[in-house]
Design a protein around this motif. Sequence first.
Motif, PDB file in Angstrom:
ATOM      1  N   LEU A  43     -45.349  24.156  30.733  1.00  0.00           N
ATOM      2  CA  LEU A  43     -45.033  23.712  29.557  1.00  0.00           C
ATOM      3  C   LEU A  43     -44.187  24.959  28.907  1.00  0.00           C
ATOM      4  O   LEU A  43     -42.939  24.639  27.811  1.00  0.00           O
ATOM      5  CB  LEU A  43     -46.667  24.413  28.372  1.00  0.00           C
ATOM      6  CG  LEU A  43     -47.656  22.637  28.940  1.00  0.00           C
ATOM      7  CD1 LEU A  43     -48.484  23.745  27.826  1.00  0.00           C
ATOM      8  CD2 LEU A  43     -47.269  21.353  28.268  1.00  0.00           C
ATOM      9  N   ASP A  44     -44.102  25.922  29.238  1.00  0.00           N
ATOM     10  CA  ASP A  44     -42.266  26.632  28.728  1.00  0.00           C
ATOM     11  C   ASP A  44     -41.002  26.415  29.307  1.00  0.00           C
ATOM     12  O   ASP A  44     -40.428  26.226  28.487  1.00  0.00           O
ATOM     13  CB  ASP A  44     -42.429  28.862  30.197  1.00  0.00           C
ATOM     14  CG  ASP A  44     -43.394  28.880  29.334  1.00  0.00           C
ATOM     15  OD1 ASP A  44     -43.714  28.596  27.809  1.00  0.00           O
ATOM     16  OD2 ASP A  44     -43.983  30.268  30.115  1.00  0.00           O
ATOM     17  N   ALA A  98     -40.765  23.585  26.900  1.00  0.00           N
ATOM     18  CA  ALA A  98     -40.322  24.396  25.379  1.00  0.00           C
ATOM     19  C   ALA A  98     -38.759  24.242  24.993  1.00  0.00           C
ATOM     20  O   ALA A  98     -38.677  24.858  24.521  1.00  0.00           O
ATOM     21  CB  ALA A  98     -41.117  25.857  24.996  1.00  0.00           C
ATOM     22  N   HIS A 157     -50.915  26.668  23.392  1.00  0.00           N
ATOM     23  CA  HIS A 157     -48.926  26.879  24.050  1.00  0.00           C
ATOM     24  C   HIS A 157     -48.826  25.742  22.316  1.00  0.00           C
ATOM     25  O   HIS A 157     -48.442  24.205  22.737  1.00  0.00           O
ATOM     26  CB  HIS A 157     -48.853  26.357  24.779  1.00  0.00           C
ATOM     27  CG  HIS A 157     -47.354  25.933  25.391  1.00  0.00           C
ATOM     28  ND1 HIS A 157     -46.028  26.014  24.779  1.00  0.00           N
ATOM     29  CD2 HIS A 157     -46.821  27.123  26.488  1.00  0.00           C
ATOM     30  CE1 HIS A 157     -45.595  26.110  25.785  1.00  0.00           C
ATOM     31  NE2 HIS A 157     -45.514  27.497  26.594  1.00  0.00           N
ATOM     32  N   ALA A 199     -45.825  23.977  22.778  1.00  0.00           N
ATOM     33  CA  ALA A 199     -45.103  23.321  23.099  1.00  0.00           C
ATOM     34  C   ALA A 199     -46.002  21.415  22.578  1.00  0.00           C
ATOM     35  O   ALA A 199     -45.145  20.327  22.753  1.00  0.00           O
ATOM     36  CB  ALA A 199     -44.363  22.582  24.528  1.00  0.00           C
TER      37      ALA A 199
END
Length: 346
Positions: free
Chosen positions: A63-64, A67, A95, A97
Amino acid sequence: MTGPTLADALRARPNEHRPITDAFTAHTTLAWHQPTPAHLAAGTALSVVVPARNTAYALPHVLDALAAQQTDGQVEVIVVDDASTDTTFTVARMHLAVRTLVRLARPSGAAVARNVGTRLASAPTVLYLDADMVLPNHVLADVAARVRDDTVLTGFRHNVPHPAGPCAAPVLPDGPPQLAADHRVTWTPPINTLLPYSGITLTEPLDGRPLDATGDFQALGHGRSYYDWDLPRMAVTALLAAPRAAVVDIGGLDETFGRIGWGMEDTHLGAALIASGCLVIPLRQAVGFHLDPPDAAAQWQTKLAAWPGTLDRYRTLLTRPAPTGRTDDFTTATDQHLSDAEVITR
């Protein structure tokens, strides 16, 4: 339903995509396999569908990376938690995102999770991404700049072993993911061993190069193969973009595979999309780090034990008519899954 079998439909379909890739380069002055500037994705929307079950060890990295994507296109991220027993749902809920989060009421398999995500997707193109695939920051732009309503775009994966130790966290390698790490690119098959997918046995060592040897999969049209590889096998949903309308029309992914075990549902998805008229085109620059779980060896053995059953299911489906006109069935099935699921939308 009557009509040619899925196998017959595959034999009738070419995969000559060079006019598409050449036209893209002529229009943009960018090579097809070159990482894409953000502005070329402007005006194109993607729905990223992430099926997840007990992937809390990897999902924050995934997910990072989503993003951090450098794209001017519209992106919605849909995570479908397949009734995980770890903290997957909490990770996704926290999260920023994630646009839409679904928690299925009971474990149903990755095919169901992807279908549910496809049902909720608002963009014309769905990008299927495994919950353990960490993407370089150009991949969403790579896909958005090249999507069409008659193409399936496939990326690649570079497996990263999990560090030793019960509390170890995944560690991403230095540098970018390597294309050659994918088995569809560099393949060294065993000798004097039956290859169950094709049924052949190789008696001499082979330094296999499926991607190069098939001209970026073009030579796999009309049902042809490269040893143990054919065109449907190149459609791997770890990183795969497809037109949503085409996926829905064929009825989505066949959910029976998930009830049998691991594997082959993405191969069947690829076969059905090819039969519907889609070309399969690789994106060599779209390579993600695939983060192995802590118990990768045990999971792999479990998956291999189930593979004969899913392979038999796939072979059975090849003898049936190519799926088409199944939108109503798809909608009914996915709405049933959603009827008792938890859905959070931001």
